[in-house]
Design a protein around this motif. Structure first.
Motif, short mmCIF file in Angstrom:
data_model
loop_
_atom_site.label_atom_id
_atom_site.label_comp_id
_atom_site.label_asym_id
_atom_site.label_seq_id
_atom_site.Cartn_x
_atom_site.Cartn_y
_atom_site.Cartn_z
N THR A 1 -2.26 6.75 7.61
CA THR A 1 -3.26 6.88 6.49
C THR A 1 -2.41 6.39 5.32
O THR A 1 -0.90 6.47 5.17
CB THR A 1 -3.24 8.37 6.30
OG1 THR A 1 -3.94 9.09 7.25
CG2 THR A 1 -4.39 8.54 5.02
N TRP A 2 -3.10 5.60 4.66
CA TRP A 2 -2.51 4.97 3.35
C TRP A 2 -3.46 4.94 2.23
O TRP A 2 -4.75 5.35 2.39
CB TRP A 2 -2.00 3.40 3.57
CG TRP A 2 -3.09 2.64 4.08
CD1 TRP A 2 -3.75 1.56 3.18
CD2 TRP A 2 -3.86 2.52 5.45
NE1 TRP A 2 -5.02 0.81 3.97
CE2 TRP A 2 -4.72 1.47 5.49
CE3 TRP A 2 -3.30 2.85 6.77
CZ2 TRP A 2 -5.40 0.91 6.36
CZ3 TRP A 2 -4.30 2.47 7.55
CH2 TRP A 2 -5.12 1.44 7.52
N SER B 68 -4.77 2.45 -1.26
CA SER B 68 -4.73 0.92 -1.54
C SER B 68 -5.77 1.04 -2.96
O SER B 68 -7.12 1.38 -2.41
CB SER B 68 -5.11 0.10 -0.47
OG SER B 68 -4.97 -1.26 -1.12
N ARG C 146 -8.36 5.86 -0.03
CA ARG C 146 -7.65 6.30 1.15
C ARG C 146 -8.31 5.77 2.47
O ARG C 146 -9.59 5.80 2.49
CB ARG C 146 -7.48 7.95 1.48
CG ARG C 146 -6.62 8.59 0.22
CD ARG C 146 -6.70 10.00 0.35
NE ARG C 146 -5.81 10.26 1.51
CZ ARG C 146 -5.96 11.37 2.22
NH1 ARG C 146 -7.11 12.32 1.89
NH2 ARG C 146 -4.95 11.68 3.22
N ALA D 28 4.78 0.99 8.64
CA ALA D 28 5.18 0.20 7.72
C ALA D 28 5.63 -1.21 8.41
O ALA D 28 5.38 -2.33 7.69
CB ALA D 28 6.16 0.79 6.81
N VAL E 45 0.90 -1.27 0.14
CA VAL E 45 -0.16 -0.09 -0.01
C VAL E 45 0.93 1.24 0.00
O VAL E 45 1.87 1.12 0.37
CB VAL E 45 -0.94 0.10 1.09
CG1 VAL E 45 -2.03 -1.19 1.25
CG2 VAL E 45 -0.15 -0.03 2.49
N THR E 46 0.43 2.28 -0.18
CA THR E 46 1.08 3.52 -0.40
C THR E 46 0.92 4.44 0.98
O THR E 46 -0.41 4.90 1.02
CB THR E 46 0.96 4.48 -1.55
OG1 THR E 46 0.98 3.87 -2.72
CG2 THR E 46 1.22 5.61 -1.65
N LEU E 47 1.73 4.59 1.70
CA LEU E 47 1.63 5.18 3.10
C LEU E 47 1.91 6.63 2.94
O LEU E 47 2.67 7.02 2.28
CB LEU E 47 2.59 4.58 4.12
CG LEU E 47 2.59 3.03 4.27
CD1 LEU E 47 3.86 2.58 5.31
CD2 LEU E 47 1.40 2.68 5.03
N GLU E 48 1.01 7.48 3.44
CA GLU E 48 1.13 8.80 3.50
C GLU E 48 1.70 9.41 4.70
O GLU E 48 2.37 10.35 4.80
CB GLU E 48 -0.09 9.40 2.78
CG GLU E 48 -0.93 8.93 1.77
CD GLU E 48 -2.25 9.72 1.55
OE1 GLU E 48 -2.64 9.97 0.18
OE2 GLU E 48 -3.14 10.20 2.21
N LEU F 219 5.73 6.89 10.21
CA LEU F 219 5.49 6.13 8.98
C LEU F 219 6.16 4.73 9.04
O LEU F 219 5.74 3.80 8.59
CB LEU F 219 6.03 7.00 7.85
CG LEU F 219 5.34 6.50 6.51
CD1 LEU F 219 4.88 7.86 5.56
CD2 LEU F 219 6.55 5.71 5.68
#
Length: 178
Positions: free
Chosen positions: A37-38, A40, A44, A78, A30-33, A74
């Motif tokens: 918060t991420w 997928s 969001r 992760a 997933v893209t972690l912001e 972050l």
């Protein structure tokens, strides 16, 4: 023997490790912001009741170096995703963000991921507009982490993100009133 094992594996249900109904797997990739918060598949997600340290704000490490406070939050999220492969369920959707609760399995224990992040000192209890926690047990966990000087709390100049966010809102309000 090898053939029997292959047949047995083929017959086992594939849903053994899948999330229960109403839940979804939170897996690496997933893209972690931020540390809570991420993104997928274009959607969001945010851990309900948790607030990570704000990206772009600083703390001073034990060597006197300024560090971005959002980076450790972050990185810890992760690591928990990678190591525990949490399972999440939506709580509410607001402003195109799905707020979720997640649990991580460590050994045979299911742990609330937000609580783990807060207790370890890498996230904070999120506060509403009146300054009250969205989820009171998270405020208790935060106090315990602060008292133990866990995670980011070990650094003297770490500030609760809610303080920084309220200052920003107050500054904007004051500017708009002028």
């Amino acid at each position: 023997m090898r053939r029997a094992l292959s047949l047995l594996l083929a017959l086992l249900p594939t849903s053994v490790s899948a999330a229960p109904a109403g839940y979804f797997d939170l897996l690496p990739g997933v893209t972690l912001e931020t540390g809570e918060t991420w993104v997928s598949n274009g959607e969001r997600f945010r851990l309900y009741g948790a607030q990570s340290c704000l990206r772009g704000t600083a703390y001073t490490d034990k060597h006197g170096q300024k560090r971005d406070c959002g980076e450790p939050s972050l990185a810890v999220l992760a690591a928990y995703i990678k190591d525990t492969k949490p399972v999440c369920a939506p709580v509410v959707k607001k402003d195109s963000i799905a707020y979720v609760v997640c649990y991580a399995t460590v050994g045979k224990q299911r742990l609330d991921l937000a609580n783990v992040l807060i207790t370890s000192g890498y996230a904070f209890a999120a506060l509403n507009g009146e300054g009250m926690p969205y989820h009171v047990p998270y405020a208790v966990a935060e106090k315990l982490a602060r008292d133990k000087r866990a995670g980011l709390w070990q650094f003297e100049d770490v500030q609760h993100p809610a303080i920084l966010l309220s200052r920003e809102v107050n500054a904007r309000t004051k500017k708009a009133d002028q």
